[in-house]
Enzyme design. Structure first.
Site, mmCIF file in Angstrom:
data_model
loop_
_atom_site.group_PDB
_atom_site.id
_atom_site.type_symbol
_atom_site.label_atom_id
_atom_site.label_comp_id
_atom_site.label_asym_id
_atom_site.label_seq_id
_atom_site.Cartn_x
_atom_site.Cartn_y
_atom_site.Cartn_z
ATOM 1 N N GLU A 1 0.834 -1.212 0.000
ATOM 2 C CA GLU A 1 0.000 0.000 0.000
ATOM 3 C C GLU A 1 0.864 1.256 0.000
ATOM 4 O O GLU A 1 0.556 2.246 -0.661
ATOM 5 C CB GLU A 1 -0.924 0.028 1.228
ATOM 6 C CG GLU A 1 -1.971 -1.075 1.272
ATOM 7 C CD GLU A 1 -3.083 -0.909 0.229
ATOM 8 O OE1 GLU A 1 -3.115 0.113 -0.472
ATOM 9 O OE2 GLU A 1 -3.905 -1.830 0.108
ATOM 10 N N ASP B 1 -4.595 -9.342 -8.957
ATOM 11 C CA ASP B 1 -4.828 -8.356 -10.023
ATOM 12 C C ASP B 1 -3.610 -7.601 -10.566
ATOM 13 O O ASP B 1 -3.178 -7.786 -11.709
ATOM 14 C CB ASP B 1 -5.933 -7.360 -9.591
ATOM 15 C CG ASP B 1 -5.784 -6.794 -8.177
ATOM 16 O OD1 ASP B 1 -4.742 -7.043 -7.556
ATOM 17 O OD2 ASP B 1 -6.697 -6.100 -7.703
ATOM 18 N N THR C 1 -0.644 1.353 -10.442
ATOM 19 C CA THR C 1 -1.946 0.786 -10.080
ATOM 20 C C THR C 1 -2.771 1.728 -9.206
ATOM 21 O O THR C 1 -3.945 1.493 -8.958
ATOM 22 C CB THR C 1 -1.788 -0.601 -9.429
ATOM 23 O OG1 THR C 1 -3.048 -1.269 -9.432
ATOM 24 C CG2 THR C 1 -1.235 -0.494 -8.011
ATOM 25 N N GLU D 1 -19.291 -4.610 -4.394
ATOM 26 C CA GLU D 1 -17.898 -5.080 -4.327
ATOM 27 C C GLU D 1 -17.757 -6.461 -5.001
ATOM 28 O O GLU D 1 -16.826 -6.687 -5.761
ATOM 29 C CB GLU D 1 -17.467 -5.158 -2.850
ATOM 30 C CG GLU D 1 -16.065 -5.660 -2.590
ATOM 31 C CD GLU D 1 -14.970 -4.637 -2.937
ATOM 32 O OE1 GLU D 1 -15.282 -3.574 -3.497
ATOM 33 O OE2 GLU D 1 -13.797 -4.916 -2.643
ATOM 34 N N GLU E 1 -11.917 1.347 -10.596
ATOM 35 C CA GLU E 1 -11.542 0.491 -11.734
ATOM 36 C C GLU E 1 -12.479 0.614 -12.931
ATOM 37 O O GLU E 1 -12.032 0.639 -14.080
ATOM 38 C CB GLU E 1 -11.435 -0.977 -11.273
ATOM 39 C CG GLU E 1 -10.183 -1.280 -10.443
ATOM 40 C CD GLU E 1 -10.234 -0.785 -9.005
ATOM 41 O OE1 GLU E 1 -11.331 -0.362 -8.548
ATOM 42 O OE2 GLU E 1 -9.184 -0.799 -8.330
HETATM 43 C C1 DMJ Z 1 -6.140 0.930 -5.130
HETATM 44 O O1 DMJ Z 1 -5.403 1.094 -3.965
HETATM 45 C C2 DMJ Z 1 -5.308 0.319 -6.218
HETATM 46 O O2 DMJ Z 1 -5.912 0.547 -7.445
HETATM 47 C C3 DMJ Z 1 -5.092 -1.166 -6.010
HETATM 48 O O3 DMJ Z 1 -4.399 -1.756 -7.088
HETATM 49 C C4 DMJ Z 1 -6.410 -1.862 -5.858
HETATM 50 N N1 DMJ Z 1 -7.302 -1.236 -4.937
HETATM 51 C C5 DMJ Z 1 -7.401 0.190 -4.839
HETATM 52 C C6 DMJ Z 1 -8.583 0.802 -5.541
HETATM 53 O O4 DMJ Z 1 -9.709 0.053 -5.644
#
Ligand code: DMJ
Length: 420
Positions: free
Chosen positions: A84, A211, A411, A308, A327
């Site tokens: 994170e 993912d 990401t 979700e 997303e």
């Molecule tokens: C974000 O922190 C990033 O996109 C991560 O890859 C997945 N989850 C959250 C957003 O949904």
């Protein structure tokens, strides 16, 4: 629409400023601040800074950068989650450094990178989950491919910008060690022990926990021209499309399967999974991308906002929360970029209208506890400002707002460019 998105972003930002300035995040219903680790690392300011830059909110950029430069210190006796912190802080600091040229931001990213490096000191080179920023002690050997494989864009860029190869090398080794443990079918599981290298959970999917491992295989090829990453992507994508893709009622979905046998284990799709069609589009598979966008949009429209988790066979909600996730917005932006098909901007208008209608609170934007009842929850994650609003804005803003062909979004939606 771009003006409208910017003004709603400001509603979220001004309330963060008013009730939580200097803290990690705003709790928008109780109007109170929230710090992830008991003390603030300025998560929302760092995560949102490049959105402020792209929206040309210059006074706010100056104020936020000044706060970060004067108050942010990583010299703290706290255990942080490596994944994170890497995607939000190293990603956010490096993209803002590239956009503003302020060297303090690069120095902060480098200091954090140094403090995170001990996570890789496992027998396999796969990173532990937590590291103490002051002592370098690590914790928690059971992790997953998303956490072991979503580090190279950030650590690699840090290497290129500082001239220190160890950041690149350690993050790449973690990616390769994850890939090397794929099954004979070419799939990875959702749990792995970094000390033994053994899988602890063999469920395979494109969802949370796996993912962005796939995302970084392709994007690291694009950003760094790293042939190994391209080869690992090319060897992985056929297995995903063979064992995880699922046809249901003429629609394309991606479910779960056992990584060893390929047997279907779940017919669930998650809000997070929509990232995958942006990746399909980016890697040239527009046909699957378009079909999966139609499925994701259908899931959104069942209750006017997406849950979700959802079972695409029964069309039932499995987990009804909505965490202000980006997303589906990200994927709409990518598809619009690649096709220039006006339908995707219309979809974006619908998504944004619902987002405002159900998630706007007096003091910011609030996640939903349940998309069926639309009951709100006291949460506004920093990614709502870093990603969700940014992708909404980019979908409608003039195309040159971001030089899409010359940046790679990490990401967490932080644009990184090959300036080296
Ligand atoms: C974000 O922190 C990033 O996109 C991560 O890859 C997945 N989850 C959250 C957003 O949904």
């Amino acid at each position: 629409m771009a003006v409208r998105v910017r003004s709603e972003f400001l509603h979220a930002w001004r309330n963060y400023e008013r009730y939580a300035w200097g803290h990690d995040a705003l709790r928008p219903l109780s109007k109170t601040p929230h710090d992830w680790y008991g003390q603030s690392l300025l998560m929302t300011p760092v995560d949102a800074l490049d959105t402020l830059v792209l929206m040309k909110l210059d006074a706010d950029v100056g104020k936020t950068k000044a706060l970060i430069v004067s108050d942010l210190s990583f010299d703290r006796d706290i255990y942080v989650k490596n994944f994170e912190v890497t995607i939000r802080f190293i990603g956010g600091l490096l993209s803002s450094y590239q956009l503003t040229g302020d060297k303090h931001l690069l120095q902060l990213a480098q200091d954090l990178g140094n403090r995170l490096l001990p996570v890789f000191n496992s027998p396999t080179g796969l990173p532990y989950v937590y590291v103490n920023l002051r002592t370098g002690q690590v914790r928690e050997p059971v992790t997953n491919p998303a956490e072991t494989g979503t580090l190279l864009l950030e650590f690699g860029t840090l290497s290129k910008l500082t001239g220190r190869p160890e950041f690149y090398d350690k993050a790449k080794r973690a990616l390769v060690e994850t890939y090397k443990r794929r099954s004979l079918l070419g799939l990875v599981g959702q749990g792995i022990n970094v000390e033994t290298g053994a899988w602890t959970d063999t469920d395979s999917h494109i969802s949370g926990g796996i993912d962005s491992y796939y995302e970084y295989l392709w994007k690291c090829w694009l950003l760094f021209g790293d042939n190994d990453c391209r080869d690992m992507w090319n060897a992985s994508i056929p297995a995903i499309n063979k064992y995880l893709a699922d046809e249901a009622g003429g629609e394309l979905w991606y479910g779960h399967a056992n990584m060893q046998t390929g047997a279907r284990t779940e017919t669930t799709y998650r809000a997070l999974d929509a990232f995958f069609l942006a990746l399909l589009a980016l890697s040239g598979d527009l046909e699957r991308a378009r079909r999966l966008q139609a499925s994701s949009f259908k899931m959104w429209n069942l209750h006017g906002i997406e849950p979700e988790t959802f079972d695409y066979k029964s069309m039932r909600v499995v987990n009804g929360a909505y965490h202000l996730r980006p997303e589906i917005v990200e994927s709409t932006y990518y598809l619009y970029h690649f096709t220039r098909d006006a339908r995707y901007r219309q979809m974006g208008e619908k998504l944004f209208g619902d987002f405002v209608k159900y998630c706007r609170a007096d003091a910011g934007y609030a996640a939903l506890a349940d998309v069926v009842t639309k009951q709100k929850r006291d949460e506004m994650e920093s990614f709502a400002l870093a990603e969700t609003f940014k992708y909404f804005y980019l979908l409608f803003a003039p195309p040159r707002t971001v030089d899409f062909d010359n940046v790679i979004f990490n990401t967490e939606a932080h644009p990184l460019s090959r300036t080296w």
